[in-house]
Design an enzyme around this catalytic site. Sequence first.
Site, PDB file in Angstrom:
ATOM      1  CE1 TYR A   1      -4.075  -1.953   0.565  1.00 51.75           C
ATOM      2  CE2 TYR A   1      -2.566  -3.366   1.781  1.00 51.75           C
ATOM      3  CZ  TYR A   1      -3.775  -3.174   1.163  1.00 51.75           C
ATOM      4  OH  TYR A   1      -4.692  -4.189   1.137  1.00 51.75           O
TER       5      TYR A   1
ATOM      6  CG  ASN B   1     -14.059   2.243  -6.449  1.00 49.19           C
ATOM      7  OD1 ASN B   1     -15.243   2.038  -6.647  1.00 49.19           O
ATOM      8  ND2 ASN B   1     -13.327   2.971  -7.241  1.00 49.19           N
TER       9      ASN B   1
ATOM     10  CB  CYS C   1      -7.744  -4.884  -4.761  1.00 48.98           C
ATOM     11  SG  CYS C   1      -9.271  -5.479  -5.415  1.00 48.98           S
ATOM     12  CG  HIS C   2      -5.617 -10.472  -6.072  1.00 54.28           C
ATOM     13  ND1 HIS C   2      -6.538 -10.166  -7.069  1.00 54.28           N
ATOM     14  CD2 HIS C   2      -4.574 -11.074  -6.675  1.00 54.28           C
ATOM     15  CE1 HIS C   2      -6.027 -10.583  -8.222  1.00 54.28           C
ATOM     16  NE2 HIS C   2      -4.838 -11.129  -8.020  1.00 54.28           N
TER      17      HIS C   2
ATOM     18  CD  GLU D   1      -1.983 -12.727  -9.532  1.00 56.79           C
ATOM     19  OE1 GLU D   1      -1.081 -12.114  -8.949  1.00 56.79           O
ATOM     20  OE2 GLU D   1      -2.972 -12.193 -10.038  1.00 56.79           O
TER      21      GLU D   1
END
Length: 82
Positions: free
Chosen positions: A17, A40, A47-48, A76
Amino acid sequence: MVEKIVRSIPSGSVMTYGEVALRAGHPAASRAVGNIMSRNNDETVPCHRVIRAGGKVGGYNGIRGGKSKIELLREEGYLLWI
DNA sequence: ATAATGACGTGAT
DNA sequence: AATCACGCCATTA
């Protein structure tokens, strides 16, 4: 824009972040970044791939039903747990 | 416009 | 190493 930044995170990589905030031009908006994501949750924004500092995962919108952040990251190939 | 909140970060105990 | 407290910013009520 945080959205754009997060969208540009390549698969297999993650960004904290703080990094996202820094890249967005707000070196101390780490908290706000997380806040924005929480309200959002765009499908276009992975966002992960945004985790806490120090490599800790942090929270997610899905702690409810679907896949956890950890699951997605593992898919991933970033978090190779087990 | 003001107050409260939160998917954070760092430093101190 | 783990926990507590404080600071910071944008969003939401």
